[in-house]
Scaffold this active site. Structure first.
Site, mmCIF file in Angstrom:
data_model
loop_
_atom_site.group_PDB
_atom_site.id
_atom_site.type_symbol
_atom_site.label_atom_id
_atom_site.label_comp_id
_atom_site.label_asym_id
_atom_site.label_seq_id
_atom_site.Cartn_x
_atom_site.Cartn_y
_atom_site.Cartn_z
ATOM 1 N N HIS A 303 0.879 -1.178 0.000
ATOM 2 C CA HIS A 303 0.000 0.000 0.000
ATOM 3 C C HIS A 303 0.917 1.229 0.000
ATOM 4 O O HIS A 303 2.031 1.178 0.531
ATOM 5 C CB HIS A 303 -0.836 -0.041 1.288
ATOM 6 N N ASP A 380 3.456 -3.860 8.028
ATOM 7 C CA ASP A 380 2.217 -3.117 7.846
ATOM 8 C C ASP A 380 1.086 -4.103 8.112
ATOM 9 O O ASP A 380 0.792 -4.972 7.285
ATOM 10 C CB ASP A 380 2.168 -2.580 6.408
ATOM 11 N N GLN A 383 -4.048 -4.862 7.054
ATOM 12 C CA GLN A 383 -4.972 -5.898 6.587
ATOM 13 C C GLN A 383 -4.821 -7.199 7.366
ATOM 14 O O GLN A 383 -5.788 -7.948 7.501
ATOM 15 C CB GLN A 383 -4.751 -6.170 5.091
ATOM 16 N N LYS A 406 -10.221 -0.722 10.644
ATOM 17 C CA LYS A 406 -10.319 -1.987 9.886
ATOM 18 C C LYS A 406 -10.526 -3.163 10.850
ATOM 19 O O LYS A 406 -10.689 -4.290 10.423
ATOM 20 C CB LYS A 406 -9.047 -2.200 9.072
ATOM 21 N N CYS A 545 -4.800 2.323 -3.655
ATOM 22 C CA CYS A 545 -3.533 2.852 -3.107
ATOM 23 C C CYS A 545 -2.377 1.888 -3.368
ATOM 24 O O CYS A 545 -1.491 1.731 -2.509
ATOM 25 C CB CYS A 545 -3.643 3.158 -1.616
#
Ligand code: PLP
Length: 589
Positions: A303, A380, A383, A406, A545
């Site tokens: 991303h 990261d 997700q 999220k 993104c």
């Protein structure tokens, strides 16, 4: 003497707040003591501030056997809580225990008001222990859990039948390789926005949780509770509201550290979200530790939030940005890792799960390989954290960033996890109130982490509600959520792949999570998303993104669906019908 729940409710109702707290103590006084022989390490409940031992006695070896919980603690308040738990659970079967809405009892007694966040975590630990013992009992006798249905591997029709109706949920299924999945009806009921009626008379089919997940009622209630009952700034006043807000705020930090299995709450920094967290690491740690000639390793599936900050850092420091090659199906090519991971690699910045391909990356292996060259690993987790069970200690990551919105929590809040030594060597990039140790005219010094990174007023209400969201996820079971989403992904992939002219990006289900991105020949993703919307199916289109990844794949835009705990096989059926509708409308032109 053991009291019934109704007797406890009656007493509580007649007392004012202060007397209710005293009554909890009284309940503790009346609880029979646990015999010494049962006060063993094995029977200890972990996660409690005080010592708690808990055992269950079951009056039989079948599914109708009734449970008696016997527990004790060295704290009288906790003994009071045990008396409530005993009154709630005793006499129930394992299945009834698992189905029982214990939180409604806590809410009715307004326990929030009487116990500290630490005690609440302890209470949760006791409840988890009881649920675990009930599950073990069902496991031993071979009975299914009520919230769990069995999947017949590879049989889409039976899976749909099983997960579409709550009444099926407790029926045993003959699945030799069955996996436990969620009772979606129960879950959906907890999400008000998913229960509302749209103008069309239908309910929304929400397939964009990868962008932002919806919030369960308990998260919405928590935000409201804080605003209505005790809002104040955190770490400022010691008046009643100030004390309460600090307890709640730090309690949320503790809940989140448990969720990640972090060594301590001080490894948890509240941020506004993943993007800011990653920028804090790239600037605060990267500028200090990345020198000219060093290498920063990342991937093309990142991303922009985990790409651009490193690209900028490389430019600023005269370092080189390198990419791990991908396999043809969109996984990191681990066979080629050694060609890019070198002694010069200072940072490996990698996503836990791609927000476009759905690819789940092998973080533990990446960390081990990065350790061998002395690189710092930044994950990261935007997700991956909401969908994959995670253990930052076992995975040994240096830094991890993710967003609350999220993870069924509010917007405006996220988490930066860092190993203690990494947080210590990282500089703050935002300066101001709360983060300082001392301010003088000539120079200032900083507090220890996490305060060092929390300058100014934090998103207090959102942070507290994020703690509630992580508790909701833990209660629902992240492993179950993951299994459920895998099942949906498998079904959706199979059905999507049968659509003429479709390209589905990314690897097979074994290497991905609940995100599916695709294009259909001759249809622009934006047009497709608009047609799906007409059918009340909410999916996302665009480059998500991930412009470098889209260029690499030779496309400018795609359509993406993403799953969460509340999605069902009915949603997939609605998606497929909506795609059929879109094809008819758009292909005619
Ligand atoms: N990283 C990944 C993989 C994402 O999917 C996202 C958001 O979609 C982000 C980072 C950025 O998250 P936020 O916008 O909450 O900062």
């Amino acid at each position: 003497m053991r009291l019934t729940l109704e007797e406890i409710f009656d007493e509580f109702a007649d007392l004012d707040r202060q007397d209710q707290s005293l009554y909890l103590l009284e309940l503790g006084d009346g609880l029979p003591e646990l015999e010494d022989a049962a006060r063993t390490e094995q029977n200890k409940v972990h996660g409690c501030q005080s010592q708690v031992w808990l055992i269950t006695q079951v009056d039989g070896g079948n599914e109708y056997a009734r449970f008696t919980i016997v527990a004790d603690s060295d704290s009288n308040i906790v003994r009071g809580l045990i008396a409530i738990l005993e009154a709630a659970y005793n006499g129930k079967t394992a299945r009834e225990i698992l189905e029982y809405d214990i939180d409604s009892i806590f809410r009715r007694l307004n326990l929030q008001q009487h116990i500290t966040p630490q005690r609440r975590n302890g209470l949760r630990g006791m409840v988890d222990q009881v649920l675990k013992l009930a599950r073990m009992h069902l496991g031993k006798i071979g009975g299914p859990e009520p919230n769990v249905v069995r999947q017949v591997a590879g049989d889409a029709r039976s899976v749909r039948e099983l997960s579409s109706g709550g009444s099926h949920a407790s029926e045993p299924q003959s699945a030799p390789n069955g996996i436990g999945i969620l009772n979606v009806d129960n879950i959906r009921r907890q999400f008000p926005v998913l229960c509302r009626m749209l103008r069309s008379g239908s309910r929304p089919i929400f397939l964009d949780s990868g962008a932002s997940a919806q919030k369960p009622q308990c998260v919405i209630d928590k935000e409201r509770e804080v605003e209505e009952q005790y809002f104040a700034n955190a770490h400022r006043g010691t008046y009643q509201f100030g004390q309460r807000i600090d307890e709640e705020f730090e309690g949320a930090r503790t809940a989140i550290s448990r969720f990640l299995n972090a060594p301590s709450a001080s490894n948890i920094v509240f941020t506004p979200g993943t993007t800011i967290g990653l920028n804090m690491i790239a600037s605060g740690w990267g500028r200090k530790h990345v020198q000219a000639g060093d290498e920063i390793l990342t991937s093309i599936m990142e991303h922009h939030a985990n790409f651009v900050p490193w690209q900028q850092l490389a430019k600023d420091r005269g370092a080189t940005l390198k990419l791990i090659p991908l396999t043809s199906d969109g996984r990191l090519d681990m066979d080629q890792l050694d060609s890019v991971l070198t002694k010069r690699t200072r940072v490996l910045a990698i996503t836990g799960m791609s927000n476009m391909l759905g690819t789940v990356n092998p973080i533990r292996e990446l960390v081990q390989r990065a350790r061998a060259v002395g690189a710092c690993v930044v994950v990261d987790g935007a997700q991956s954290v909401p969908h994959l069970p995670l253990d930052v200690i076992a995975d040994d990551v240096d830094f991890l960033a993710f967003s609350g919105h999220k993870l069924y929590g509010p917007t405006g809040v996220g988490i930066l996890y860092g190993k203690s030594e990494r947080l210590e060597e990282m500089d703050p990039i935002i300066f101001g109130g709360h983060m300082i140790s001392e301010v003088r005219i000539a120079a200032s010094s900083w507090s220890a982490a996490p305060a060092k990174f929390e300058a100014g007023t934090m998103p207090i209400v959102q942070a507290i509600a994020l703690g509630t969201a992580t508790e909701w996820v833990q209660r629902t079971g992240l492993e179950s959520i993951h299994q459920h989403e895998q099942l949906l992904t498998k079904l959706a992939m199979a059905q999507l792949q049968a659509v003429p002219g479709i390209t589905v990006y990314g690897p097979d289900v074994a290497h991905r999570g609940g995100i599916i991105t695709f294009r259909i020949d001759g249809i622009h993703p934006e047009d497709l998303a608009a047609m799906l919307d007409q059918q009340d199916v909410f999916a996302r289109h665009g480059h998500h993104c991930t412009m470098p990844l889209h260029s690499y794949l030779g496309v400018s835009a795609t359509t993406r669906i993403s799953f969460a705990a509340y999605n069902s096989t009915d949603d997939i059926a609605a998606l497929m019908n909506a795609i059929e509708f879109a094809l008819k409308k758009l292909m005619r032109r």
